[in-house]
Write a protein that holds these residues in place. Sequence first.
Motif, mmCIF file in Angstrom:
data_model
loop_
_atom_site.group_PDB
_atom_site.id
_atom_site.type_symbol
_atom_site.label_atom_id
_atom_site.label_comp_id
_atom_site.label_asym_id
_atom_site.label_seq_id
_atom_site.Cartn_x
_atom_site.Cartn_y
_atom_site.Cartn_z
ATOM 1 N N ALA A 249 -3.006 7.309 2.310
ATOM 2 C CA ALA A 249 -2.107 6.742 1.023
ATOM 3 C C ALA A 249 -0.167 6.090 1.478
ATOM 4 N N LEU A 250 -0.359 7.769 1.669
ATOM 5 C CA LEU A 250 1.242 7.069 2.742
ATOM 6 C C LEU A 250 1.226 6.281 3.547
ATOM 7 N N ALA A 251 0.298 6.529 4.745
ATOM 8 C CA ALA A 251 1.084 5.729 5.580
ATOM 9 C C ALA A 251 0.280 4.168 6.115
ATOM 10 N N HIS A 252 -0.731 3.614 4.341
ATOM 11 C CA HIS A 252 -0.925 2.049 4.469
ATOM 12 C C HIS A 252 0.639 2.225 2.217
ATOM 13 N N LYS A 253 0.860 2.743 2.409
ATOM 14 C CA LYS A 253 2.738 2.379 1.596
ATOM 15 C C LYS A 253 2.729 1.240 1.473
ATOM 16 N N PRO A 254 3.299 -0.020 0.881
ATOM 17 C CA PRO A 254 4.074 -0.857 0.843
ATOM 18 C C PRO A 254 5.069 -0.682 1.552
ATOM 19 N N GLU A 255 6.070 -1.123 2.365
ATOM 20 C CA GLU A 255 7.463 -0.881 2.910
ATOM 21 C C GLU A 255 8.297 -1.201 1.490
#
Length: 259
Positions: A249-255
């Motif tokens: 989830a953290l790796a794909h968190k929106p900027e």
Amino acid sequence: MEVVICESAEEIGRHVADVFAAVLRGPAPVIGLATGSSPLVAYQELIRRHREDGLSFAGTTAFLLDEYVGLPAGHPESYAAVIRRELTEHVDIDPADVHSPDGGAADLPAECARYDAAIGAAGGVHVQLLGIGTDGHIGFNEPMSSLSSRTRPKTLTQQTRDDNARFFGSVDEVPRHVLTQGLGTIGTARHLVMVATGTAKAEAVAAAVEGPLSARCPASILQWHQHATVFVDEAAASELEFADYYRHALAHKPEWQGF
């Protein structure tokens, strides 16, 4: 709840400092401070940013989570003294705006009611920093504390006294009683930020994050909060069943989405 697994305590400190810095730059910031070992790296990073980057605490109001009952005025291990030593005397916050419960008050229940009212009068806490005890306590809300409790006197467990003996000459010097914000009081903060490092905290972290919402683990109240962030190192995360998901989830968190 968002769980962020970090490589080191220093990384945790940077993330927590980012959260606090965003609040400090806003209007009339109100911050909640915790003592203990876990917050120290975050405080050191905030002090560095104040000295080197100009991060200002001017106009900030701060509330401490708790205080021992019965320590002499000015005792170095009172939490009012500890937070001055670890953070506030190193930044530009007005000492008059740093508040803690008075563990020497003649009427302790009245002092607790006053403290709760003071938090409300300040508009509530924007971001509250929390550690976690090995038994899952936050603040000094020991296991079986009411999930809706307000600021009140509490009797410490022997485990907590043993854990805190390292700050005193011996466990016999650790007070048996404290004043602490209750779980209900803590839950009024807009953002709860809990930090934990080391394998000694792994079982408590797993109970708080993935166990049932229960007075048995007071920190599990974070599951009920609309904005809670948990920063842990790999050791403290070692008992988490869903650790791979938290990393994903953290790796794909929106900027655009911050903590």
